[in-house]
Scaffold this active site. Sequence first.
Site, short mmCIF file in Angstrom:
data_model
loop_
_atom_site.label_atom_id
_atom_site.label_comp_id
_atom_site.label_asym_id
_atom_site.label_seq_id
_atom_site.Cartn_x
_atom_site.Cartn_y
_atom_site.Cartn_z
N GLN A 170 114.99 37.10 102.26
CA GLN A 170 113.92 36.11 102.21
C GLN A 170 113.19 36.35 100.91
O GLN A 170 112.51 37.36 100.76
CB GLN A 170 113.00 36.25 103.42
CG GLN A 170 111.69 35.50 103.31
CD GLN A 170 111.86 34.00 103.09
OE1 GLN A 170 112.76 33.38 103.66
NE2 GLN A 170 111.03 33.42 102.24
N PHE A 301 110.48 33.35 109.37
CA PHE A 301 109.87 32.04 109.23
C PHE A 301 110.53 31.02 110.15
O PHE A 301 111.57 31.30 110.74
CB PHE A 301 110.01 31.53 107.79
CG PHE A 301 109.23 32.33 106.80
CD1 PHE A 301 107.89 32.58 107.00
CD2 PHE A 301 109.83 32.85 105.67
CE1 PHE A 301 107.15 33.33 106.09
CE2 PHE A 301 109.10 33.59 104.75
CZ PHE A 301 107.77 33.83 104.97
N GLY A 303 111.64 28.15 108.88
CA GLY A 303 112.78 27.85 108.03
C GLY A 303 112.45 28.22 106.61
O GLY A 303 111.29 28.39 106.26
N MET A 304 113.49 28.39 105.80
CA MET A 304 113.29 28.61 104.37
C MET A 304 114.24 27.69 103.64
O MET A 304 115.45 27.69 103.88
CB MET A 304 113.55 30.08 104.03
CG MET A 304 113.43 30.38 102.54
SD MET A 304 111.76 30.03 101.89
CE MET A 304 112.16 29.55 100.20
N GLU A 305 113.66 26.94 102.70
CA GLU A 305 114.35 25.82 102.07
C GLU A 305 115.29 26.27 100.96
O GLU A 305 115.29 25.70 99.88
CB GLU A 305 113.32 24.84 101.53
CG GLU A 305 112.41 25.39 100.41
CD GLU A 305 111.14 26.07 100.88
OE1 GLU A 305 111.09 26.53 102.04
OE2 GLU A 305 110.20 26.17 100.07
N HIS A 333 111.91 19.73 101.45
CA HIS A 333 111.74 20.65 100.33
C HIS A 333 112.82 20.47 99.26
O HIS A 333 112.66 20.94 98.12
CB HIS A 333 111.81 22.10 100.81
CG HIS A 333 110.48 22.68 101.21
ND1 HIS A 333 109.40 22.70 100.37
CD2 HIS A 333 110.09 23.30 102.35
CE1 HIS A 333 108.39 23.31 100.99
NE2 HIS A 333 108.78 23.69 102.19
N GLU A 352 104.11 22.89 99.66
CA GLU A 352 104.01 22.76 101.11
C GLU A 352 103.27 21.52 101.59
O GLU A 352 103.63 20.94 102.61
CB GLU A 352 103.36 24.02 101.70
CG GLU A 352 104.21 25.27 101.50
CD GLU A 352 105.61 25.17 102.09
OE1 GLU A 352 105.87 24.27 102.91
OE2 GLU A 352 106.47 25.99 101.70
N TYR A 418 99.55 23.56 103.66
CA TYR A 418 100.42 22.63 104.38
C TYR A 418 99.64 21.40 104.84
O TYR A 418 100.02 20.26 104.55
CB TYR A 418 101.01 23.31 105.62
CG TYR A 418 101.97 24.43 105.33
CD1 TYR A 418 103.34 24.24 105.51
CD2 TYR A 418 101.54 25.67 104.88
CE1 TYR A 418 104.24 25.27 105.25
CE2 TYR A 418 102.44 26.70 104.62
CZ TYR A 418 103.79 26.50 104.81
OH TYR A 418 104.68 27.50 104.55
N ARG A 589 109.76 35.68 114.52
CA ARG A 589 109.14 34.63 113.69
C ARG A 589 107.65 34.94 113.51
O ARG A 589 106.90 35.01 114.49
CB ARG A 589 109.35 33.28 114.38
CG ARG A 589 108.94 32.11 113.54
CD ARG A 589 109.38 30.81 114.20
NE ARG A 589 108.82 29.66 113.53
CZ ARG A 589 108.91 28.42 113.98
NH1 ARG A 589 109.56 28.19 115.13
NH2 ARG A 589 108.38 27.40 113.33
ZN LIG Z 1 107.69 24.56 103.72
#
Ligand SMILES: [Zn+2]
Length: 636
Positions: A170, A301, A303-305, A333, A352, A418, A589
């Site tokens: 990550q 997380f 998700g991670m883009e 993203h 974000e 966000y 998470r």
């Molecule tokens: Zn994001």
Amino acid sequence: MKFVHTAAVLAMLLTVGCRVADRDSGKPANASSSEVAPILTTPDAVDPSSFANPLEARVKHVALDLTVDFDAKRLAGTAALDIDRKPDAKQIILDDNGLEIASVTDGDKKPLEWKVGAKDKNLGTPLTIALRPDTQRILIQYKSASDAGALLWLTPEQTAGKKLPFLFSQGESIENRSWIPTQDSPGIRQSWEATIHVPAGMTAVMSAPRAAEPITQGGESVFSYKMEHGVAPYMIAIAVGDLAFKPLGPRTGVWAEPATLPAAANELADTEKMVAAAEKLYGPYQWGRYDVLVLPPSFPFGGMENPTLTFATPTFIAGDKSLVSLIAHELAHSWSGNLATNATWNDFWLNEGMTTYAERRIVEELYGKKTAEEQVALGIDAMNEAVTEHGGLSGADTRLHLDVKGRHPDEGSSDIAYEKGAAFLRTIEATVGRERFDDWLKGWFNRHQFQPVTSAIFLSDIRQNLVKGDKALDQKLMLDRWVYQPGVPSNMARPPATVFADQDRAATSFAGGSAAPDWSKWTTDERLRFLNRLPRKLTKERLDAVQAAYDLNGTRNMEVRFAWLDLAVGNRYDPAVPSLEQFLESQGRGKFVKPLIKALAKDSQWGRPIATRIYAKARPLYHPLVTRELDELKLG
Ligand SMILES: [Zn+2]
């Protein structure tokens, strides 16, 4: 080397022996594989979270050749860096965090002098390499440390299949410097390639297209990947394990452990449609394939883009697609964040906030206006909570443009980036109308694709291409107020008050003693709103009634389960403790794990012993990004 000034942005752009994207013409830059994105030179684009000196010398391409050693928990091999430099540059500074460096040479294998500087507890160390006048390429032989901050090494028991170990990385925000010696700053875009050696029988996937078919011989398999576009270095990602693939559409698919693959593919059935919906809004998808890697439950997380390959938590698998807005977010993203990227973590909201806005537009396209409005309303709740947590309406960290100097950049990141970011864009949309706003947004991605961006560039672009000198509109939008001031401006667009009217009424009457409402026809978002709107202090009798009505201790929907456990912990509700233990010991998470363990730890009499017991068992499952924060609680 040449300097190029452009009038379109206030920023002065520096190109070091390369071509600069055409910002003036308004036409797509269409970055080719050979193009190197410029370094922004305005003061607000100087990255306080990196040691790099990109105006003197910068990395433009990274080539890794690494062996994955599960026994030693290390990646070991070489990084070859191609650089652009001023002719008289004496040194290049890279970011490093715990790398064990064996040698540094130039492209002809002639040694280069290097030194590792003093350690900063947030940023790691500068790795300074002396350049000779002709140095264009640097070869570094190294190993990552066994406790590298980006990497999580799982034992077979910690995976779904329980057969093989697993590794994943990550990188965001500043973790990749623990396994890649480069300039780890989002404003320094780099193309990259990697050759990865793994034990035979395991699969390596990365956030780039495959460069060749894997080869297995002599007990190892070799995978190679190549990203031709320049990307922010935090987007380089790897996962290695027992992985299988299932196509979802012509350019979409899912990777997961074989045990997880069927449920994951089922939940992700709408992915191809999502890409089409996103393209309709924001223009062509630029990265070739869009695949999703569903990781073991330790992923920190939602998700991670990572480009071409979103990394995702398995906790979004609810069985009914009710949590797939997570995938809409990561997909969005591909434009906001991956095409146009915050130049520094001070402008994290550009990644974000734009993405959260776009996520809801994709959800609206696929699942209808009501669903999207509900998610907007939940987002406003989350924003208000974040404002309270960060010092109220005058708190410095409630600004969109942050100041993370002297801190770990993750400390500044919250739902402000966000949700206040998304609310800002929604407000602009509501003020100028959707059609006009969409035109601008598409243009924004076109004008800034494969480029770093700052708040100042955003404001300048929106004034030039949307406001176009309309002073009354400029005032009405309160643009600078939104970006640079704390709190929430008075012009914020809100969803209709009717969105959750039933749930809010039901919460009030339940708190007053009525029976638990029948929620069988409610969506996940409606259930979440109901639970979140219950008073934070409830009697055991009321909690028993909620549990009896909905079996929240046993729900498979992890968002609902979290909302319930949050309420239960706040009320020292013993019947939820087994469910809490199972929840915290089966996934990592951060969004779920951190607030629950922190809340338990704060309650010294009832909660802390529970937190201590759970954390001792669960810690090996959690990513360093999560344990770094939770270790500070000094449990046990
Ligand atoms: Zn994001």
